[in-house]
Design a protein around this motif. Structure first.
Motif, PDB file in Angstrom:
ATOM      1  N   ALA A  39     -11.869 -48.706 -33.241  1.00  0.00           N
ATOM      2  CA  ALA A  39     -10.609 -48.381 -32.574  1.00  0.00           C
ATOM      3  C   ALA A  39     -10.078 -49.612 -31.861  1.00  0.00           C
ATOM      4  O   ALA A  39     -10.853 -50.385 -31.268  1.00  0.00           O
ATOM      5  CB  ALA A  39     -10.811 -47.245 -31.574  1.00  0.00           C
ATOM      6  N   GLY A  45      -0.087 -48.773 -28.640  1.00  0.00           N
ATOM      7  CA  GLY A  45      -0.753 -47.544 -29.017  1.00  0.00           C
ATOM      8  C   GLY A  45      -2.188 -47.810 -29.419  1.00  0.00           C
ATOM      9  O   GLY A  45      -2.767 -48.853 -29.089  1.00  0.00           O
ATOM     10  N   ILE A  46      -2.777 -46.864 -30.137  1.00  0.00           N
ATOM     11  CA  ILE A  46      -4.161 -46.980 -30.594  1.00  0.00           C
ATOM     12  C   ILE A  46      -4.167 -46.888 -32.113  1.00  0.00           C
ATOM     13  O   ILE A  46      -3.595 -45.964 -32.689  1.00  0.00           O
ATOM     14  CB  ILE A  46      -5.039 -45.880 -29.991  1.00  0.00           C
ATOM     15  CG1 ILE A  46      -5.006 -45.965 -28.461  1.00  0.00           C
ATOM     16  CG2 ILE A  46      -6.473 -45.998 -30.478  1.00  0.00           C
ATOM     17  CD1 ILE A  46      -5.700 -44.814 -27.771  1.00  0.00           C
ATOM     18  N   VAL A  47      -4.807 -47.857 -32.761  1.00  0.00           N
ATOM     19  CA  VAL A  47      -4.923 -47.865 -34.207  1.00  0.00           C
ATOM     20  C   VAL A  47      -6.396 -47.997 -34.576  1.00  0.00           C
ATOM     21  O   VAL A  47      -7.241 -48.302 -33.739  1.00  0.00           O
ATOM     22  CB  VAL A  47      -4.105 -49.010 -34.846  1.00  0.00           C
ATOM     23  CG1 VAL A  47      -2.627 -48.845 -34.540  1.00  0.00           C
ATOM     24  CG2 VAL A  47      -4.608 -50.371 -34.348  1.00  0.00           C
ATOM     25  N   SER A  48      -6.700 -47.753 -35.846  1.00  0.00           N
ATOM     26  CA  SER A  48      -8.057 -47.966 -36.338  1.00  0.00           C
ATOM     27  C   SER A  48      -8.027 -49.055 -37.392  1.00  0.00           C
ATOM     28  O   SER A  48      -6.984 -49.315 -38.012  1.00  0.00           O
ATOM     29  CB  SER A  48      -8.631 -46.673 -36.923  1.00  0.00           C
ATOM     30  OG  SER A  48      -7.929 -46.305 -38.106  1.00  0.00           O
ATOM     31  N   PHE A  55       0.959 -43.459 -33.217  1.00  0.00           N
ATOM     32  CA  PHE A  55       0.226 -44.567 -32.601  1.00  0.00           C
ATOM     33  C   PHE A  55      -1.095 -44.098 -31.990  1.00  0.00           C
ATOM     34  O   PHE A  55      -1.545 -44.592 -30.967  1.00  0.00           O
ATOM     35  CB  PHE A  55       1.089 -45.270 -31.553  1.00  0.00           C
ATOM     36  CG  PHE A  55       2.360 -45.824 -32.121  1.00  0.00           C
ATOM     37  CD1 PHE A  55       2.336 -46.942 -32.932  1.00  0.00           C
ATOM     38  CD2 PHE A  55       3.561 -45.191 -31.884  1.00  0.00           C
ATOM     39  CE1 PHE A  55       3.503 -47.434 -33.494  1.00  0.00           C
ATOM     40  CE2 PHE A  55       4.738 -45.680 -32.447  1.00  0.00           C
ATOM     41  CZ  PHE A  55       4.705 -46.805 -33.250  1.00  0.00           C
ATOM     42  N   GLY A  56      -1.720 -43.095 -32.637  1.00  0.00           N
ATOM     43  CA  GLY A  56      -3.039 -42.647 -32.228  1.00  0.00           C
ATOM     44  C   GLY A  56      -3.067 -41.721 -31.042  1.00  0.00           C
ATOM     45  O   GLY A  56      -4.153 -41.355 -30.575  1.00  0.00           O
ATOM     46  N   GLY A  87      -0.091 -37.672 -32.867  1.00  0.00           N
ATOM     47  CA  GLY A  87      -0.735 -38.628 -33.758  1.00  0.00           C
ATOM     48  C   GLY A  87      -0.006 -39.941 -33.858  1.00  0.00           C
ATOM     49  O   GLY A  87      -0.548 -40.907 -34.404  1.00  0.00           O
ATOM     50  N   SER A 107      -4.255 -37.553 -31.574  1.00  0.00           N
ATOM     51  CA  SER A 107      -4.768 -37.290 -32.922  1.00  0.00           C
ATOM     52  C   SER A 107      -6.286 -37.356 -32.935  1.00  0.00           C
ATOM     53  O   SER A 107      -6.916 -37.951 -32.063  1.00  0.00           O
ATOM     54  CB  SER A 107      -4.203 -38.308 -33.914  1.00  0.00           C
ATOM     55  OG  SER A 107      -4.631 -39.620 -33.593  1.00  0.00           O
ATOM     56  N   ALA A 126      -7.100 -42.251 -35.200  1.00  0.00           N
ATOM     57  CA  ALA A 126      -5.951 -43.134 -35.058  1.00  0.00           C
ATOM     58  C   ALA A 126      -5.498 -43.633 -36.422  1.00  0.00           C
ATOM     59  O   ALA A 126      -6.308 -43.773 -37.347  1.00  0.00           O
ATOM     60  CB  ALA A 126      -6.309 -44.316 -34.158  1.00  0.00           C
ATOM     61  N   TRP A 177      -6.985 -50.881 -29.156  1.00  0.00           N
ATOM     62  CA  TRP A 177      -5.904 -50.559 -28.224  1.00  0.00           C
ATOM     63  C   TRP A 177      -4.921 -51.724 -28.222  1.00  0.00           C
ATOM     64  O   TRP A 177      -5.295 -52.869 -27.967  1.00  0.00           O
ATOM     65  CB  TRP A 177      -6.468 -50.323 -26.825  1.00  0.00           C
ATOM     66  CG  TRP A 177      -5.415 -50.097 -25.773  1.00  0.00           C
ATOM     67  CD1 TRP A 177      -4.162 -49.585 -25.942  1.00  0.00           C
ATOM     68  CD2 TRP A 177      -5.540 -50.377 -24.372  1.00  0.00           C
ATOM     69  NE1 TRP A 177      -3.494 -49.518 -24.750  1.00  0.00           N
ATOM     70  CE2 TRP A 177      -4.310 -50.006 -23.764  1.00  0.00           C
ATOM     71  CE3 TRP A 177      -6.553 -50.891 -23.583  1.00  0.00           C
ATOM     72  CZ2 TRP A 177      -4.091 -50.142 -22.395  1.00  0.00           C
ATOM     73  CZ3 TRP A 177      -6.324 -51.023 -22.220  1.00  0.00           C
ATOM     74  CH2 TRP A 177      -5.110 -50.652 -21.633  1.00  0.00           C
TER      75      TRP A 177
END
Length: 443
Positions: A268, A247-250, A227-228, A225, A231, A234, A270
């Motif tokens: 989402a 990473g990946i966030v929301s 940085f996404g 989980g 998981s 994110a 990137w």
């Protein structure tokens, strides 16, 4: 004078005793049985058949046959019969069957045990086993080997402590709990739990592990989980300018800062970094047309969002921010003043067709308001249709002296058309068609 010795119970030769050799031989028989004591077996209860001269056994409880009633005695086969000797506190005997040394204490033969033991070092009340050596080897006995550290309760400690000049700097084990941990210290007094393994789940925690999904502290372990990665959702950020770790966030576009204009709901993002102050963010519109948005990080400053693709991204409404395209690639439109085509790079072309009549002085003129406004005055051109619109006969082009276009501003231009003087084929009411075109930029 005593008749027998106090420890081994051997007979003494008495004064004026006859047959002194009998007493002397009996004492030697005792010595032969007890010195360097080695027994065939401990806790023996069944007499062997055909015992050899001098064989010795340490009898257990429930001795039978010839040994009946001799529980706990030492039985020695001598001169064709069993000699019984009572062991005393502190006697040591080697068990030939088990290949181990035992000591007689408390009325039984027990394995060796010491309150303190020092090997090249002095033990004490706390460090009852002390070893000073270059290395200590604990090897297997034909298979594996376990080193067991047992504690009385969960709140106690069972651990290995690593010291430098008698100052503790690292410890691992069960330190005051049943979770396994590794602790480190710079000075032996302040300690940090670097890693902990929960006994119930096997999960990791501690200062060497991410504190949360967006923890970017150097040297820490990335968790599921983080940085996404791995998981189901994110981690959420409230300002995309602050989302600098890869990473990946929301993001909730209804409340967060620095999201593309016009978005709503959750999306989402990137985040990719090529260096500390360079990289990019790519956002996928998950709520409407699936468009992709991109912006770059250059010199630590985030640029404007650009719409890359999505429903309506190729042909739609073009837009820009500080000279950077943010909308569709191509935009088209038309109206009473003609048609226009805009490109995302700023190029715009407008076109129109005018049907006009010559006036009394053989001149045609008209103003053209562009169907879309240019950023600055464009380049305009006019092309004459080669047909007399009134009679559909005589070519107009052969009698026209000049066709002119003048870009008066960013929003309009004037077209002029002159007929060659002296030609009489046209009346003042004759007409002509002019094709107009304007090339420029909309930003």
């Amino acid at each position: 004078m005593f008749e027998r010795s106090p420890n081994l119970d051997m007979p003494f030769i008495q004064p004026s005793q006859a047959q002194k050799h009998v007493t002397h031989n009996e004492a030697l028989e005792y010595l032969d049985a007890l010195v360097g004591l080695s027994v065939k077996a401990f806790d023996a209860v069944d007499p062997p058949v055909g015992a050899a001269e001098g064989e010795r056994y340490a009898l257990g409880v429930g001795a039978s046959g010839d040994w009946a009633g001799q529980d706990g005695m030492l039985a020695v086969w001598a001169n064709g019969g069993w000699l019984y000797l009572a062991p005393q506190e502190g006697w040591r005997a080697f068990g030939e069957a088990e290949q181990a040394l035992r000591i007689y204490r408390g009325g039984q033969w027990a394995g060796l045990s010491f309150d303190q033991l020092g090997l090249g070092a002095t033990p004490d009340a706390v460090n009852r086993l002390s070893v000073a050596a270059e290395a200590t080897l604990l090897s297997h006995d034909g298979a594996g080997h376990q080193l067991k550290l047992n504690k009385a309760s969960a709140g106690d400690t069972a651990s290995l402590l690593f010291q430098s000049n008698w100052t503790g700097h690292a410890e691992m084990g069960l330190a005051g709990e049943n979770d396994w941990s590794i602790k480190v210290s710079p000075d032996g007094s302040s300690w940090t739990t670097a890693l902990k393994v929960e006994a119930a789940t096997g999960h990791l925690s501690g200062s060497a592990v991410q504190g949360d999904a967006l923890d970017a502290t150097a040297g820490r372990l990335l968790t599921v989980g983080g940085f996404g990665l791995g998981s189901g959702a994110a981690p959420e950020v409230t300002d995309l300018d602050a989302a600098n770790s890869g990473g990946i966030v929301s993001v909730n576009a209804d409340a967060a800062a620095n999201v593309p204009t016009g978005l709503s709901g959750r999306h989402a993002v990137w985040v990719a970094k090529s260096e500390s102050d360079g990289g990019f963010q790519m956002l996928c519109d998950q709520k409407s047309d699936g468009a992709l948005y991109l912006r770059r990080l250059d010199g630590g400053v985030w640029g404007a969002w650009q719409r890359l693709w999505g429903s309506g991204s190729l042909v739609g409404t073009v837009s820009e921010s500080s000279g950077v395209p943010t909308g569709a690639v191509i935009e088209q439109g038309s109206g009473a003043n003609g048609a226009f085509t805009k490109w995302a790079d700023g190029t715009m072309i407008c076109s129109h067709t005018l049907d006009l009549s010559f006036d009394a002085v053989h001149r045609l003129a008209a103003d053209w308001s562009y169907p879309a406004v240019f950023a600055t005055a464009p380049v305009v051109t006019a092309t004459l249709d080669g047909e007399d619109l009134a009679s559909n006969a005589t070519p107009v082009a052969s009698e026209v002296g000049a066709v002119g276009m003048e870009a008066m501003s960013a929003s309009s231009a004037r077209a002029t058309l002159h007929r060659i003087s002296g030609l009489t084929d046209f009346a003042a009411s004759d007409s002509a068609r002019v094709y107009l075109s304007a090339h420029g930029r909309w930003y």
